[in-house]
Design an enzyme around this catalytic site. Structure first.
Site, PDB file in Angstrom:
ATOM      1  N   PHE A  11     -19.278 -25.916 -42.607  1.00 54.75           N
ATOM      2  CA  PHE A  11     -20.075 -26.533 -43.672  1.00 54.75           C
ATOM      3  C   PHE A  11     -20.133 -28.062 -43.532  1.00 54.75           C
ATOM      4  CE2 PHE A  11     -18.913 -28.219 -48.040  1.00 54.75           C
ATOM      5  CZ  PHE A  11     -20.208 -28.545 -48.382  1.00 54.75           C
ATOM      6  N   ILE A  12     -18.995 -28.724 -43.537  1.00 54.46           N
ATOM      7  CA  ILE A  12     -18.998 -30.192 -43.477  1.00 54.46           C
ATOM      8  C   ILE A  12     -19.378 -30.659 -42.064  1.00 54.46           C
ATOM      9  CG2 ILE A  12     -17.632 -32.301 -43.801  1.00 54.46           C
ATOM     10  CD1 ILE A  12     -15.911 -30.727 -45.820  1.00 54.46           C
ATOM     11  N   ASP A  31     -16.208 -25.125 -31.735  1.00 50.06           N
ATOM     12  CA  ASP A  31     -16.032 -24.248 -32.899  1.00 50.06           C
ATOM     13  C   ASP A  31     -15.824 -22.820 -32.403  1.00 50.06           C
ATOM     14  OD1 ASP A  31     -16.628 -22.684 -35.360  1.00 50.06           O
ATOM     15  OD2 ASP A  31     -17.246 -24.628 -36.157  1.00 50.06           O
ATOM     16  N   GLY A  36     -17.068 -20.875 -39.163  1.00 53.79           N
ATOM     17  CA  GLY A  36     -18.285 -21.631 -38.838  1.00 53.79           C
ATOM     18  C   GLY A  36     -19.396 -20.636 -38.506  1.00 53.79           C
ATOM     19  N   LEU A  76     -12.202 -31.219 -37.773  1.00 55.21           N
ATOM     20  CA  LEU A  76     -12.573 -30.470 -38.977  1.00 55.21           C
ATOM     21  C   LEU A  76     -12.285 -28.981 -38.828  1.00 55.21           C
ATOM     22  CD1 LEU A  76     -14.258 -33.160 -39.483  1.00 55.21           C
ATOM     23  CD2 LEU A  76     -15.859 -31.717 -40.656  1.00 55.21           C
ATOM     24  N   THR A  95      -3.794 -22.042 -36.995  1.00 58.29           N
ATOM     25  CA  THR A  95      -4.926 -22.945 -36.723  1.00 58.29           C
ATOM     26  C   THR A  95      -4.638 -24.324 -37.291  1.00 58.29           C
ATOM     27  OG1 THR A  95      -6.333 -21.050 -37.133  1.00 58.29           O
ATOM     28  CG2 THR A  95      -7.438 -23.153 -36.947  1.00 58.29           C
ATOM     29  N   TYR A 149      -1.039 -23.582 -47.236  1.00 63.86           N
ATOM     30  CA  TYR A 149      -2.158 -24.434 -46.843  1.00 63.86           C
ATOM     31  C   TYR A 149      -1.801 -25.900 -47.078  1.00 63.86           C
ATOM     32  CZ  TYR A 149      -6.935 -26.291 -46.799  1.00 63.86           C
ATOM     33  OH  TYR A 149      -8.074 -27.019 -46.522  1.00 63.86           O
ATOM     34  N   LYS A 153      -1.332 -28.669 -44.071  1.00 61.68           N
ATOM     35  CA  LYS A 153      -2.104 -29.908 -44.036  1.00 61.68           C
ATOM     36  C   LYS A 153      -1.191 -31.136 -44.127  1.00 61.68           C
ATOM     37  CE  LYS A 153      -6.339 -28.914 -43.331  1.00 61.68           C
ATOM     38  NZ  LYS A 153      -7.016 -29.546 -42.184  1.00 61.68           N
TER      39      LYS A 153
END
Ligand code: UDP
Length: 322
Positions: A11-12, A31, A36, A76, A95, A149, A153
């Protein structure tokens, strides 16, 4: 410039790719097409300055090859969306931690500038608002999937920061707060495209919990503009920035506003968290960013209002018959 965007079919990433191509730069998207989608970048594929590489950031050889040839990296590629994280915690952790480490390691090998995207999940259950970059993280048990998550991060952020401190890798960290817009899918739980999709079909709007929890939604185009400005700004290196809107709305009011704008016949249904996610699920009651740091550095201010964002998503979903 040759820009490498991992997760560029997302998306971004797809909006970022589009913006760089518009400015005449070259874009390489790496990707694995897990979340995606080819349709996000279909309109870019005829552009000779655009290249799509289908592969994962866990593939060191591949990452090495494309990092070497680029001028700047936007990392991203990530497993995102609370529902996805809760459903597939192992894949998400791998990931988000291993993948980012590989990309950072290659950035270090070739001394390339890298922007790492982090999240407002970092702050966990800290409901003070507005949240400053230096504020505390308040997390629940590591055995609750949601917090994995936030933790993954945070590891990415720490890695980026120490790669900068110890190896002088020019890295910038951004914490994105509820970024929304066309091409975002409601499939992984993101609330705005999900509600707009439900409203379009006159289906029940699924408000989780009591709907009093609040968020601030920012248009992806505002976010993309900020990311591009940050990598041009030498003093952004080694720093972390919140990016988001400060226009706070409860999820219940969001549902009402979406029903009104779409002129839908949908009714709101309140669903307990344990039914929506899992037993013992903990939500953030509030999440408002303090954006004074990025505002001071690059003059960041969101330009789209929430009704404008909703209308933009509505048009996109209508065009794509979703
Ligand atoms: N949410 C909801 N119904 C849905 C999907 C999400 O009420 O169908 C709620 C969710 O529980 C949270 C808010 O909307 O309180 C924002 O969720 P999202 O996953 O978009 O973002 P995040 O939780 O990461 O802020």
């Amino acid at each position: 410039m040759r820009v490498l965007i991992t997760g560029g079919a997302g998306f971004i990433g797809s909006h970022l790719s589009e913006a760089y191509l518009k400015q005449g730069h070259e874009v390489v998207v790496l990707d694995d097409l897990s979340t995606g989608r080819l349709e996000n970048i279909a309109h870019l594929r005829n552009n000779p300055d655009f290249q799509l590489v289908v592969g994962t950031i866990l593939n060191e050889r591949l990452v090495d090859k494309f990092v070497e040839k680029c001028d700047v990296i936007f990392n991203l590629a990530a497993a995102v969306g609370v529902e996805l994280i809760v459903k597939k915690p192992l894949e998400s952790l791998t990931t988000n931690i291993k993948g980012s480490e590989i990309v950072l390691d290659m950035a270090s090998r070739y001394n390339k500038k890298i922007l790492i995207t982090s999240t407002s999940e970092i702050y966990g259950k800290n409901i003070n608002g507005p949240l400053k970059e230096t504020d505390d993280r308040i997390l629940g048990s590591p055995l609750k999937a949601r917090w994995s998550y936030s933790t993954a991060k945070a590891v990415d952020e720490m890695l980026a920061y120490v790669y900068w401190k110890e190896k002088q890798v020019p890295s910038i960290i951004v914490r994105l707060f509820n970024t929304v817009g066309p091409r975002q899918t409601g499939a992984y739980g993101m609330v705005v495209p999900r509600f707009v999709g439900q409203a379009l079909k006159n289906e029940t709007i699924t408000v989780y919990g009591n709907g009093k929890q609040s968020r601030c939604f920012v248009h992806v185009r505002d976010v993309v503009g900020a990311l591009m400005k940050l990598v041009e700004e030498p003093t952004a290196v080694g720093e972390v920035f919140n990016i988001g809107s400060q226009d706070e709305i409860s999820i219940e009011d969001l549902a009402r506003q979406i029903i009104k704008i779409t002129k839908s016949k949908s009714k709101i249904k309140y669903i307990p968290y344990e039914k929506a996610y899992e037993e013992g699920f903990e939500d953030m009651q509030r999440r408002v960013p303090d954006t004074s740091k990025i505002n001071k550095l690059i003059g960041f201010k969101p330009t789209y209002t929430l009704p404008e964002i909703i209308k933009d998503i509505l048009q996109y979903l209508k065009r794509n018959k979703q």
